[in-house]
Design a protein around this motif. Structure first.
Motif, short mmCIF file in Angstrom:
data_model
loop_
_atom_site.label_atom_id
_atom_site.label_comp_id
_atom_site.label_asym_id
_atom_site.label_seq_id
_atom_site.Cartn_x
_atom_site.Cartn_y
_atom_site.Cartn_z
N SER A 375 1.03 -0.91 0.07
CA SER A 375 -0.15 0.24 0.03
C SER A 375 0.90 1.36 0.06
O SER A 375 2.39 0.89 0.51
CB SER A 375 -0.64 0.22 1.90
OG SER A 375 0.02 -0.21 1.83
N GLN A 376 0.19 2.12 -0.96
CA GLN A 376 1.15 3.56 -0.70
C GLN A 376 1.65 3.75 0.33
O GLN A 376 2.70 4.42 0.39
CB GLN A 376 -0.20 4.63 -1.00
CG GLN A 376 0.40 6.08 -1.06
CD GLN A 376 1.92 6.32 -1.80
OE1 GLN A 376 2.05 6.42 -2.94
NE2 GLN A 376 2.70 7.50 -1.81
N SER A 377 0.71 3.83 1.67
CA SER A 377 1.10 4.33 2.66
C SER A 377 2.18 3.82 3.27
O SER A 377 3.47 4.79 4.64
CB SER A 377 0.36 4.97 3.76
OG SER A 377 -0.16 3.44 3.92
N ILE A 378 2.78 2.26 3.34
CA ILE A 378 3.23 1.67 4.00
C ILE A 378 4.58 1.34 3.14
O ILE A 378 5.45 1.53 3.68
CB ILE A 378 3.27 0.26 4.47
CG1 ILE A 378 2.11 0.14 5.30
CG2 ILE A 378 4.23 -0.56 5.32
CD1 ILE A 378 2.13 0.36 6.43
N ALA A 379 4.76 1.29 1.99
CA ALA A 379 5.86 0.87 0.71
C ALA A 379 6.66 2.53 0.68
O ALA A 379 7.36 2.25 0.77
CB ALA A 379 5.28 0.88 -0.60
N GLN A 380 6.39 3.74 0.70
CA GLN A 380 6.87 4.93 1.22
C GLN A 380 7.55 4.44 2.12
O GLN A 380 8.95 5.06 2.17
CB GLN A 380 5.97 6.05 1.28
CG GLN A 380 5.16 6.41 2.36
CD GLN A 380 4.44 7.91 1.92
OE1 GLN A 380 4.39 8.43 0.72
NE2 GLN A 380 3.84 8.25 3.29
N GLU A 381 6.66 3.99 3.41
CA GLU A 381 7.93 4.76 4.64
C GLU A 381 8.87 3.10 4.44
O GLU A 381 9.80 3.19 5.35
CB GLU A 381 7.27 3.17 5.92
CG GLU A 381 5.75 4.75 6.59
CD GLU A 381 6.88 6.15 6.67
OE1 GLU A 381 7.42 6.15 7.10
OE2 GLU A 381 6.38 7.28 6.26
N ILE A 382 8.34 1.98 3.63
CA ILE A 382 9.92 1.40 3.78
C ILE A 382 11.12 2.17 2.80
O ILE A 382 12.42 2.04 2.34
CB ILE A 382 8.83 -0.70 3.08
CG1 ILE A 382 8.25 -1.21 3.75
CG2 ILE A 382 10.00 -0.87 2.24
CD1 ILE A 382 7.28 -1.74 2.83
N VAL A 383 10.73 2.28 1.92
CA VAL A 383 11.48 3.21 0.40
C VAL A 383 12.35 4.29 1.90
O VAL A 383 13.94 3.97 1.35
CB VAL A 383 10.93 3.75 -0.51
CG1 VAL A 383 11.87 4.65 -1.40
CG2 VAL A 383 9.96 2.70 -1.09
N ARG A 384 11.67 4.40 2.37
CA ARG A 384 12.40 5.77 3.32
C ARG A 384 12.87 4.71 4.03
O ARG A 384 14.64 5.28 4.16
CB ARG A 384 11.38 5.88 4.35
CG ARG A 384 10.48 7.65 3.14
CD ARG A 384 10.12 8.46 5.33
NE ARG A 384 8.79 8.80 4.63
CZ ARG A 384 8.70 9.80 4.52
NH1 ARG A 384 9.51 10.71 4.36
NH2 ARG A 384 7.40 10.52 3.97
N THR A 385 12.74 3.85 4.44
CA THR A 385 13.54 3.29 5.58
C THR A 385 14.69 2.50 4.65
O THR A 385 15.90 2.40 5.66
CB THR A 385 12.65 2.36 5.57
OG1 THR A 385 12.04 2.55 6.92
CG2 THR A 385 14.25 1.52 7.31
N LEU A 386 15.02 1.55 3.79
CA LEU A 386 15.90 0.37 3.20
C LEU A 386 16.73 1.29 2.46
O LEU A 386 17.89 1.67 2.67
CB LEU A 386 15.18 0.10 2.13
CG LEU A 386 14.17 -1.14 2.48
CD1 LEU A 386 13.57 -2.40 1.98
CD2 LEU A 386 15.12 -1.67 4.14
N VAL A 387 15.82 3.04 1.93
CA VAL A 387 17.04 4.07 0.83
C VAL A 387 18.60 4.60 1.82
O VAL A 387 19.31 5.12 1.87
CB VAL A 387 16.18 4.53 0.15
CG1 VAL A 387 17.19 6.35 -0.53
CG2 VAL A 387 16.11 4.63 -0.84
N GLY A 388 17.74 4.63 3.31
CA GLY A 388 18.62 5.79 4.30
C GLY A 388 19.32 4.96 4.72
O GLY A 388 20.43 5.43 5.54
N SER A 389 19.29 3.23 5.30
CA SER A 389 20.04 2.92 5.37
C SER A 389 20.87 1.70 4.98
O SER A 389 22.01 1.90 4.86
CB SER A 389 18.93 1.16 6.06
OG SER A 389 18.19 1.40 7.16
#
Length: 415
Positions: A375-389
């Motif tokens: 879903s949009q709301s969860i997928a964007q948090e996943i992208v935030r987290t993994l890209v930042g990591s």
């Protein structure tokens, strides 16, 4: 016959290696003139670009007035009475339609500012699960829509006043930093003020004026990075290496964010963003806004990792001046592995905590785990987290390698 006397073997000096956050710079000697010149050639253009970018992007003409409906003029008051009852006061208990028997809260508020200052008004709220619980003596904030100042229907109860507890907490935080850090703590508080000022005085107005959010975030990150790191840790080769490592890692985060937000077709539009667009009355690059949050959110953790790595390499060099850059890099990387494990976990938990209401809502929505994660709301948090990591992980070898090369160019300590 005398037995041969064994000559004592001098043990190499091995500094303690582990996960530490010591950012002290000790009494290290300055880097060689050649190393300083190289660092200046690398960093000065980017520092100038950040300043010029901030000047070009700043909305000197002011931000546009909100085009959508506002929440009214905020006014303050104190609750003097709270009464529950049917929303339609003419209906007896048990009579009327379900809509008429709906329960409401009638709240009396003595106004402390605004057109009705010193007077009491009464406003009605539907009693729903999402309605806050108000009590007598609560200090509250109301939105005044410009009607009759003594009519309760001219007001909407919107929030509590929280200024006093927030100021007390901020004071305790500042005191703790000063007691432990002393002058270093004072520099850190000033740097925090600079970061906050850049966000409030530059980032928000520039984005509201229609500038590309990602461009604004990159420029702001550059200003914050140079100002905060040099202000907190001083002008030295160590700080310059930390700035360079942070800059490279932020560039990687930005590139990966652009690629994977496009690949995952993230729009960046959620409830708060939709409300923002309706309020400002003009379009905004919502995906860019999402990426801007990724860059700014990762900046603080990156600063910690890069400064720690440069300090570790310098301490290793001081403890054993005979170490070459390869040995320094290997030893610094061992320290970095411990540090990065906790830093990544910190970033993941920070994003998970921010997305907790969304996670709870998704878990009770009755859809499968795969649909929730996509879903949009969860997928964007996943992208935030993994890209930042990924950016955090990359910052360790990059910063350690740069620090090892420059540290070996320093003069060896005398004696």
């Amino acid at each position: 016959m005398d037995e041969p006397v064994e000559e004592p073997v001098e043990e190499p000096v091995v500094p303690p290696v582990g996960h530490g956050h010591g950012h002290g710079h000790g009494d290290g000697r300055p880097a060689s003139r050649r190393a300083r010149r190289l660092l200046a050639l690398l960093l000065v253009p980017f520092a100038l670009a950040s300043v010029v970018g901030a000047v070009l992007l700043y909305p000197f003409g002011g931000t546009p007035e909100p085009a959508g409906p506002g929440r009214g003029t905020p006014v303050q008051g104190t609750v003097t009475a709270v009464e529950a009852g049917p929303c339609d006061r003419g209906v007896r208990v048990g009579e009327g339609t379900p809509e008429q028997r709906e329960q409401c809260l009638t709240i009396a508020v003595r106004m402390t500012d605004g057109a009705a200052s010193g007077r009491e008004i009464r406003t009605v709220l539907p009693q729903e699960p999402s309605t806050p619980r108000f009590a007598v003596d609560d200090d509250v904030v109301l939105a005044y829509n410009g009607g009759d100042a003594l009519d309760g229907q001219s007001y909407q109860l919107v929030d509590f006043q929280r200024g006093t507890p927030l100021l007390v907490l901020a004071g305790l935080f500042a005191l703790a930093v000063l007691v432990l850090g002393r002058w270093k703590g004072l520099a850190a508080l000033v740097a925090l003020g600079v970061s906050f000022a850049v966000l409030v005085l530059f980032v928000l107005p520039a984005i509201l004026a229609g500038e590309n959010p990602l461009t604004v975030a990159v420029v702001a990150a550059g200003v914050i990075m140079f100002a905060v790191l040099y202000l907190t840790h001083g002008f030295s080769a160590r700080t310059s290496i930390a700035v360079l490592g942070t800059m490279v890692s932020l560039a990687l985060i930005g590139v990966l964010g652009v690629l994977f937000s496009a690949a995952a077709k993230l729009t960046g539009i959620d409830e708060s963003t939709a409300t923002l667009i309706g309020t400002i009355g003009h379009g905004i690059d919502t995906r860019g806004l999402l990426l801007a949050g990724v860059v700014i959110g990762a900046l603080g953790v990156l600063d910690d990792v890069t400064v720690t790595q440069t300090s570790a390499v310098w301490e290793l060099r001081r403890a054993n001046p005979s170490l070459g850059w390869r040995s320094l890099y290997a030893a610094g990387l061992r320290i970095g592995r411990d540090h990065i494990a906790s830093a990544v976990n910190t970033l993941v938990m920070a994003y998970a905590g921010a997305a907790l209401p969304v996670l709870l809502y998704s878990s009770v929505s009755g859809v499968g785990l795969g649909n929730i994660l996509e879903s949009q709301s969860i997928a964007q948090e996943i992208v935030r987290t993994l890209v930042g990591s990924i950016g955090l992980v990359a910052s360790v070898p990059v910063t350690t390698a740069l620090a090892a090369v420059v540290a070996t160019k320093e003069p060896k300590p005398a004696g």
